[in-house]
Design a protein around this motif. Structure first.
Motif, mmCIF file in Angstrom:
data_model
loop_
_atom_site.group_PDB
_atom_site.id
_atom_site.type_symbol
_atom_site.label_atom_id
_atom_site.label_comp_id
_atom_site.label_asym_id
_atom_site.label_seq_id
_atom_site.Cartn_x
_atom_site.Cartn_y
_atom_site.Cartn_z
ATOM 1 N N THR A 41 5.628 3.330 -6.156
ATOM 2 C CA THR A 41 4.202 3.571 -6.385
ATOM 3 C C THR A 41 3.370 2.841 -5.346
ATOM 4 O OG1 THR A 41 4.187 1.722 -7.912
ATOM 5 C CG2 THR A 41 4.463 3.911 -8.857
ATOM 6 N N GLU A 42 4.023 2.407 -4.297
ATOM 7 C CA GLU A 42 3.337 1.650 -3.269
ATOM 8 C C GLU A 42 3.826 2.142 -1.904
ATOM 9 O OE1 GLU A 42 4.266 -2.453 -3.649
ATOM 10 O OE2 GLU A 42 2.543 -3.085 -2.470
ATOM 11 N N ASP A 43 3.000 1.976 -0.863
ATOM 12 C CA ASP A 43 3.431 2.396 0.470
ATOM 13 C C ASP A 43 4.559 1.510 0.976
ATOM 14 O OD1 ASP A 43 1.658 4.454 0.696
ATOM 15 O OD2 ASP A 43 0.072 3.214 1.570
ATOM 16 N N GLU A 455 -3.323 12.070 -3.931
ATOM 17 C CA GLU A 455 -2.992 10.673 -3.687
ATOM 18 C C GLU A 455 -4.152 9.875 -3.093
ATOM 19 O OE1 GLU A 455 0.663 8.498 -1.442
ATOM 20 O OE2 GLU A 455 0.993 10.545 -2.128
ATOM 21 N N SER A 456 -4.805 10.429 -2.059
ATOM 22 C CA SER A 456 -5.788 9.595 -1.364
ATOM 23 C C SER A 456 -7.064 9.476 -2.189
ATOM 24 C CB SER A 456 -6.063 10.147 0.028
ATOM 25 O OG SER A 456 -6.960 11.220 -0.039
ATOM 26 N N ARG A 459 -6.487 6.932 -4.911
ATOM 27 C CA ARG A 459 -6.553 5.543 -4.429
ATOM 28 C C ARG A 459 -8.002 5.051 -4.363
ATOM 29 N NH1 ARG A 459 -1.859 4.743 -1.175
ATOM 30 N NH2 ARG A 459 -2.307 6.695 -0.120
ATOM 31 N N LYS A 460 -8.861 5.905 -3.775
ATOM 32 C CA LYS A 460 -10.267 5.504 -3.613
ATOM 33 C C LYS A 460 -10.961 5.325 -4.963
ATOM 34 C CE LYS A 460 -10.868 8.778 -0.274
ATOM 35 N NZ LYS A 460 -11.567 9.703 0.608
ATOM 36 N N GLY A 485 -0.217 7.879 -9.930
ATOM 37 C CA GLY A 485 -1.605 7.441 -9.977
ATOM 38 C C GLY A 485 -1.866 6.553 -11.185
ATOM 39 N N ALA A 488 -0.565 3.157 -10.511
ATOM 40 C CA ALA A 488 -1.432 2.441 -9.570
ATOM 41 C C ALA A 488 -2.681 1.940 -10.301
ATOM 42 C CB ALA A 488 -1.803 3.360 -8.408
#
Length: 547
Positions: A41-43, A455-456, A459-460, A485, A488
């Motif tokens: 769940t992380e880069d 995804e992006s 994140r925001k 998500g 996260a």
DNA sequence: GCCGTTTTCGGCCCGACTGTTTTCAGTCG
């Protein structure tokens, strides 16, 4: 910087190449690492920066090195070298059902075939005749599979919310046909993965033949791919493969556990069993020839001194150790949900529809129900419920059920400013004009972020929700958080909201799938805003006007 | 290539099904 998904595909590609080259254990090692990265769940970049790549299961010295090279340069020498050794078409052959690495390698090295099209030509020219292990029937199957692959490329995975009603219909169809005692779904569907590659059905029955016959005759079944004494595999009209297995009642738990997976979870369990002189298979847990467990899943786990592990987290990401320590999270349940915060009605909904929805909420035992009375559409348009409908929901007095109003707006303005209607709280959604979160935190009533997916964007919006104290909705589709998500958000200490399905009779899968995603993300009751007490959730709502 | 309350070397889940086999190999899940 390359994405995790690119790393997943890179290592899968390496595994395929090594397979064709005849390597024994390396392919599985690369696949393991690939699956492991897929469930992160992380880069990878962030993990690499903390020097923690080795904590990812299946990543050792060599693969860590390769990840670092890939992150730094965007490519991998090792992969490029392997690709030069194998014709690209040989890897394509692996995608043909029934063809594996051994066959692909032999076609390459013996008749010198370098791809699917050439293989089809070689078959027509009779070049496979005399090849040991490839009789007329096998060659016929390969020919048919090649033709099918050409006709419909990629028999890809199906989103789980699409597979859900299909699975329900199959279960209902089999039940109605008779001869079925217990029936359950297993596989990645049961684990609530975002997409499923096939469906796995498990049945106990005294008459397996009758069940198989009924299964073959279900209207959605296009072809029977194979049928033995204990299993039948079919393909549905829209291309989905379904496996049906008949097992004995005393082995049902072992089989359900086994066919639920995941593969890595099962491999881990088996190695624990081996350490204890036990053997686990789909028929039970055995000490020598003696079956010591198998009727229920809990029994199977108990032989390893493990608590029963919820299927949604069976991914070998630490859940087995947690079960051994008695520290499994207590995952949120459907019955934990105390109310609905995001109930949409049709734009012209009548007071009668309000009443129907309230009845549905009461039937579910909900303590509050928030109607969206005005909303901004994705293209910036604005819709308000009919005045009579809004007046009606204000007038409703339903003991034990607090009815509220929400206004759903884009992130551009201070929430709710444009609406002429009083709102108890605001639902914020990204719109076409302004897909990004506002720079300022919202003022006023509490906020729920909805219709955020991808995804992006996720994140925001998670970062924004954190600063704003807002909650975010989880569920299927492109407009809600998936399990990645949700995890996260949880890790950022952002509360989640789960749909209850009230007010949306079309959305039967939504409620179940959303719950599955949340559980997959390790969500507990305290992570979910609409699992708090009704008093707590509605405390900040505006006071009710007098009727 | 990974991994370790039996191990830093020697293992690597395990069974069903199919076709082509005179005892098994390949594929799949």
């Amino acid at each position: 910087m390359p994405t995790n998904q690119e790393a997943v595909e890179l290592f899968q590609g390496i595994a395929d190449l090594l397979d064709v080259l005849g390597e024994r254990f390396k392919p599985e090692a690369y696949r393991r690492a690939s699956r492991s990265i897929e469930s992160l769940t992380e880069d990878l970049g962030a993990i690499a920066a903390r020097n923690e790549l080795r904590t990812v299961p299946g990543v050792g010295d060599a693969i860590e090195e390769k990840i670092r090279e890939f992150l730094a340069t965007g490519h991998l020498d090792y992969y490029d070298r392997l690709r030069k050794e194998v014709p690209p078409g040989i890897v394509e052959l692996l995608k043909i059902p029934g063809l594996g690495p051994k066959s692909a390698r032999r076609f390459w090295l013996e008749p010198g075939v370098e791809g699917p099209a050439e293989l089809a030509d070689a078959i027509r020219a009779g070049k496979l005749e005399g090849m040991k292990g490839f009789g007329p029937k096998k060659v016929g199957q390969i020919q048919a599979a090649l033709a099918a692959a050409g006709a419909s490329p990629a028999g890809g995975r199906l989103p789980i919310e699409v597979a859900y009603p299909i699975a329900q219909r199959l279960v209902a169809g089999l039940r109605a046909a008779g001869g079925v005692e217990a029936i359950e779904l297993a596989g990645s569907f049961r684990r609530a993965r975002e997409s499923v590659g096939d469906l796995d059905l498990l049945v106990t029955s005294a008459e397996p033949e009758r069940v198989f016959d009924a299964f073959s005759r279900l209207p959605e079944v296009r072809e029977v791919r194979l049928r033995g004494g204990t299993k039948e595999t079919v393909v549905l009209t829209q291309g989905l493969q379904v496996d049906l297995r008949v097992v004995a009642p005393e082995a049902f738990g072992a089989a359900w556990q086994y066919f639920t997976g995941s593969k890595d979870h099962n491999v881990h369990l088996r190695s624990l069993a081996r350490d204890r002189g036990l053997k686990i298979n789909e028929y039970g847990v055995f000490r020598g020839d003696e079956r010591v467990a198998g009727r229920t899943e809990a029994e199977v786990y108990a032989t390893l001194d493990l608590a029963w592990i919820p299927p949604e987290i069976r991914e070998d990401r630490g859940e087995i150790d947690a079960a051994a320590r008695g520290e499994l999270p207590s995952l949120v349940e459907r019955t934990d949900l105390t109310g609905e915060l995001h109930c949409h009605l049709a734009p012209a909904a009548t007071p009668r529809e309000v009443d129907r929805t309230i009845e549905a909420a009461r039937a579910l035992g909900l303590g509050y129900l928030g109607f969206v009375v005005a909303w901004e559409t994705a293209d910036g348009g604005r819709i308000t419920l009919p005045a009579a409908t809004v007046a009606h929901l204000d007038s409703v007095r339903s003991p034990g059920l607090r009815v509220g109003r929400a206004v759903e707006v884009g992130p551009s303005g201070p929430p709710g400013e444009w609406s002429p209607l009083r709102a108890d709280y605001t639902v914020v959604r990204p719109t076409g004009k302004t897909p990004d979160p506002p720079t300022d935190p919202p003022k006023g009533p509490p906020v729920l972020v909805a219709h955020v997916g991808g995804e992006s964007a996720a994140r925001k919006w998670i970062a924004w929700a954190r600063s704003a104290g807002a909650a975010i909705e989880v569920g299927p589709g492109a407009e809600r958080l998936d399990s990645t998500g949700a995890r996260a958000a949880r890790e950022a200490d952002v509360r989640l909201v789960l749909p209850t399905g009230v007010g949306n009779p079309e959305a039967d899968p939504t409620r179940a799938v959303a719950l599955g995603f949340a559980r997959r993300a390790g969500t507990t009751k305290s992570d979910v805003r609409n699992a708090a007490s009704a008093a707590e959730v509605t405390r900040a709502w505006a006071p009710r006007p007098r009727a």
